[in-house]
Design a protein around this motif. Structure first.
Motif, PDB file in Angstrom:
ATOM      1  N   GLU A   8       5.210  13.937   0.993  1.00  0.00           N
ATOM      2  CA  GLU A   8       5.770  13.374  -0.235  1.00  0.00           C
ATOM      3  C   GLU A   8       4.808  13.620  -1.387  1.00  0.00           C
ATOM      4  N   PRO A   9       5.311  13.531  -2.640  1.00  0.00           N
ATOM      5  CA  PRO A   9       4.440  13.747  -3.789  1.00  0.00           C
ATOM      6  C   PRO A   9       3.273  12.766  -3.812  1.00  0.00           C
ATOM      7  N   GLU A  10       2.094  13.255  -4.174  1.00  0.00           N
ATOM      8  CA  GLU A  10       0.966  12.371  -4.386  1.00  0.00           C
ATOM      9  C   GLU A  10       1.176  11.603  -5.683  1.00  0.00           C
ATOM     10  N   LYS A  11       0.466  10.504  -5.809  1.00  0.00           N
ATOM     11  CA  LYS A  11       0.477   9.799  -7.080  1.00  0.00           C
ATOM     12  C   LYS A  11      -0.113  10.708  -8.148  1.00  0.00           C
ATOM     13  N   ALA A  12       0.260  10.440  -9.385  1.00  0.00           N
ATOM     14  CA  ALA A  12      -0.227  11.265 -10.492  1.00  0.00           C
ATOM     15  C   ALA A  12      -1.744  11.276 -10.526  1.00  0.00           C
ATOM     16  N   ALA A  13      -2.291  12.414 -10.926  1.00  0.00           N
ATOM     17  CA  ALA A  13      -3.737  12.514 -11.070  1.00  0.00           C
ATOM     18  C   ALA A  13      -4.209  11.483 -12.086  1.00  0.00           C
ATOM     19  N   GLN A  59      -1.876  17.192  -6.135  1.00  0.00           N
ATOM     20  CA  GLN A  59      -0.663  16.566  -6.624  1.00  0.00           C
ATOM     21  C   GLN A  59       0.481  17.567  -6.494  1.00  0.00           C
ATOM     22  N   LYS A  60       1.622  17.109  -6.003  1.00  0.00           N
ATOM     23  CA  LYS A  60       2.799  17.955  -5.862  1.00  0.00           C
ATOM     24  C   LYS A  60       3.488  18.071  -7.219  1.00  0.00           C
ATOM     25  N   CYS A  61       3.672  19.308  -7.679  1.00  0.00           N
ATOM     26  CA  CYS A  61       4.186  19.524  -9.027  1.00  0.00           C
ATOM     27  C   CYS A  61       5.270  20.596  -9.061  1.00  0.00           C
ATOM     28  N   GLN A  62       6.015  20.577 -10.137  1.00  0.00           N
ATOM     29  CA  GLN A  62       6.975  21.629 -10.424  1.00  0.00           C
ATOM     30  C   GLN A  62       6.257  22.747 -11.181  1.00  0.00           C
ATOM     31  N   ALA A  63       6.486  23.974 -10.760  1.00  0.00           N
ATOM     32  CA  ALA A  63       5.867  25.123 -11.426  1.00  0.00           C
ATOM     33  C   ALA A  63       6.477  25.325 -12.814  1.00  0.00           C
ATOM     34  N   PRO A  64       5.670  25.784 -13.779  1.00  0.00           N
ATOM     35  CA  PRO A  64       6.215  26.061 -15.108  1.00  0.00           C
ATOM     36  C   PRO A  64       7.121  27.291 -15.138  1.00  0.00           C
ATOM     37  N   GLY A  65       6.987  28.176 -14.150  1.00  0.00           N
ATOM     38  CA  GLY A  65       7.795  29.390 -14.082  1.00  0.00           C
ATOM     39  C   GLY A  65       7.766  29.919 -12.669  1.00  0.00           C
ATOM     40  N   ASN A  66       8.625  30.896 -12.354  1.00  0.00           N
ATOM     41  CA  ASN A  66       8.683  31.372 -10.978  1.00  0.00           C
ATOM     42  C   ASN A  66       7.929  32.668 -10.733  1.00  0.00           C
ATOM     43  N   PHE A  67       7.203  33.143 -11.755  1.00  0.00           N
ATOM     44  CA  PHE A  67       6.200  34.193 -11.536  1.00  0.00           C
ATOM     45  C   PHE A  67       5.184  34.116 -12.665  1.00  0.00           C
ATOM     46  N   THR A  68       4.163  34.953 -12.604  1.00  0.00           N
ATOM     47  CA  THR A  68       2.983  34.792 -13.455  1.00  0.00           C
ATOM     48  C   THR A  68       3.296  34.807 -14.939  1.00  0.00           C
ATOM     49  N   TRP A  69       4.155  35.717 -15.368  1.00  0.00           N
ATOM     50  CA  TRP A  69       4.386  35.904 -16.807  1.00  0.00           C
ATOM     51  C   TRP A  69       4.949  34.652 -17.485  1.00  0.00           C
ATOM     52  N   PRO A  70       6.092  34.125 -17.054  1.00  0.00           N
ATOM     53  CA  PRO A  70       6.606  32.934 -17.731  1.00  0.00           C
ATOM     54  C   PRO A  70       5.732  31.703 -17.517  1.00  0.00           C
ATOM     55  N   ARG A  83       4.743  16.889 -12.724  1.00  0.00           N
ATOM     56  CA  ARG A  83       4.772  16.212 -11.429  1.00  0.00           C
ATOM     57  C   ARG A  83       6.166  16.311 -10.805  1.00  0.00           C
ATOM     58  N   TYR A  84       6.179  16.391  -9.489  1.00  0.00           N
ATOM     59  CA  TYR A  84       7.388  16.776  -8.763  1.00  0.00           C
ATOM     60  C   TYR A  84       8.530  15.784  -8.933  1.00  0.00           C
ATOM     61  N   ASP A  85       8.194  14.500  -9.060  1.00  0.00           N
ATOM     62  CA  ASP A  85       9.239  13.486  -9.134  1.00  0.00           C
ATOM     63  C   ASP A  85       9.646  13.163 -10.568  1.00  0.00           C
ATOM     64  N   ALA A  86       9.208  13.942 -11.535  1.00  0.00           N
ATOM     65  CA  ALA A  86       9.582  13.694 -12.928  1.00  0.00           C
ATOM     66  C   ALA A  86      11.080  13.890 -13.121  1.00  0.00           C
ATOM     67  N   LYS A  87      11.662  13.047 -13.923  1.00  0.00           N
ATOM     68  CA  LYS A  87      13.097  13.103 -14.166  1.00  0.00           C
ATOM     69  C   LYS A  87      13.448  13.603 -15.563  1.00  0.00           C
ATOM     70  N   ASP A  91       8.307  12.520 -18.942  1.00  0.00           N
ATOM     71  CA  ASP A  91       7.473  12.131 -17.803  1.00  0.00           C
ATOM     72  C   ASP A  91       6.236  13.023 -17.659  1.00  0.00           C
ATOM     73  N   ARG A  92       6.186  14.072 -18.431  1.00  0.00           N
ATOM     74  CA  ARG A  92       5.060  15.006 -18.351  1.00  0.00           C
ATOM     75  C   ARG A  92       3.801  14.381 -18.934  1.00  0.00           C
ATOM     76  N   GLU A  93       2.702  14.413 -18.182  1.00  0.00           N
ATOM     77  CA  GLU A  93       1.417  14.018 -18.758  1.00  0.00           C
ATOM     78  C   GLU A  93       0.919  15.170 -19.617  1.00  0.00           C
ATOM     79  N   ARG A  94       0.645  14.901 -20.849  1.00  0.00           N
ATOM     80  CA  ARG A  94       0.239  15.949 -21.762  1.00  0.00           C
ATOM     81  C   ARG A  94      -1.269  15.914 -21.965  1.00  0.00           C
ATOM     82  N   LEU A  95      -1.983  16.795 -21.284  1.00  0.00           N
ATOM     83  CA  LEU A  95      -3.399  16.960 -21.578  1.00  0.00           C
ATOM     84  C   LEU A  95      -3.569  17.663 -22.914  1.00  0.00           C
ATOM     85  N   PHE A  96      -2.717  18.628 -23.166  1.00  0.00           N
ATOM     86  CA  PHE A  96      -2.732  19.402 -24.405  1.00  0.00           C
ATOM     87  C   PHE A  96      -1.347  19.318 -25.042  1.00  0.00           C
TER      88      PHE A  96
END
Length: 280
Positions: A8-13, A59-70, A83-87, A91-96
């Motif tokens: 299962e997804p880990e808690k958020a970092a 942490q289990k996350c959703q990838a921003p894209g499905n290959f390197t370029w995007p 994070r994987y369970d974001a709806k 829900d995105r933690e914004r470091l930047f």
């Protein structure tokens, strides 16, 4: 290692206030290109990646894209793995966070608001020296396409010994970085981006007796990378002191799951990535 749904997804970092990080710490962004989440957590549980393990769980996350370029266009604009369970986007933690893309007028709590088209442009404006150590062909500067990402940095480096078919690619990258930080005379903070391509195909040569890439050789490549990151972290601490590290994958890859191979396609193992951030 065939159950890509395992765990299962880990808690958020742990939340980090990037307004306190920027200006006070070097920042290392390490992309373990193509690393699958399931492989990462299996090695973590087996304690075969001791360097990365000491900095907390993946942490289990959703990838921003499905290959390197995007994926990299998204990450370099501040959209790190979600994070994987974001709806929802909120829900995105914004470091930047780009001052041009934030929703409404509210600044995300603890986010570094940057001016410009990329994180690196914003950090450079705030006094950082930005470095890129390339790996996969999108960073090799041997084609117009391969010059785009390196062009986002003040200093970018690539040579054939860093490339995917070279078994010692990560060692060669780390050796190069160690020499650069020893010889660097800069009094600025450094933002280093490192594209680790050892886990990308081909990776069969990291598994004794293997003749083709598979999930087991993928995991063996991660074990190799972990050892080399230990050298990088030790040298960085000795030469530069503390640093904030973002370590993640940009996408996963298939080895026959549901009849799928490689990446650049939508499949759970491609779209699910490991992520962590921590301080050295």
């Amino acid at each position: 290692m065939n159950d890509y749904r395992a765990r299962e997804p880990e808690k958020a970092a742990q939340h980090v206030d990037m307004t306190q990080v920027v200006g006070n710490f070097d920042i290392l962004m390490i992309c373990l290109d193509t690393l699958r989440y399931d492989a990462a957590v299996r090695e973590e549980a087996a304690e075969t990646t001791p360097v990365l393990n000491q900095y907390g769980p993946w942490q289990k996350c959703q990838a921003p894209g499905n290959f390197t370029w995007p994926s990299h266009h998204a990450m370099f604009a501040g959209f790190l793995p979600l994070r994987y369970d974001a709806k929802k986007m909120a829900d995105r933690e914004r470091l930047f966070c780009s001052s041009e893309t934030r929703s409404g007028k509210k600044t995300p709590e603890g986010a570094y608001m940057f001016s410009g088209g990329t994180i690196m442009e914003g950090l450079a404006k705030d006094g950082y020296e930005t470095w890129c150590i390339g790996g996969v062909s999108f960073f090799d500067k041997r084609s117009d396409l391969g010059k785009v990402f390196p062009g986002y940095f003040q200093k970018s480096y690539w040579n054939p010994s860093f490339s995917c078919p070279v078994k010692e690619s990560t060692k060669n990258q780390v050796d190069f970085i160690q020499n650069k930080i020893i010889s660097s005379k800069t009094d600025k903070r450094i933002f280093l981006y490192l594209n680790v391509d050892a886990i990308h195909y081909p990776n069969y040569f990291y598994l004794e007796g293997a003749s083709h890439d598979c999930l087991e050789s993928h995991a063996a490549a991660l074990r190799y990378v972990d050892r080399e990151l230990g050298r990088l972290f030790a040298e960085w601490k000795e030469q530069r002191g503390s640093a904030f590290v973002i370590c993640c994958s940009d996408h996963g890859t298939c080895y026959g799951e549901d009849g799928c191979y490689s990446h650049g396609i939508d499949h759970p193992v491609v779209n699910t990535v490991p992520y962590k951030h921590f301080f050295l």
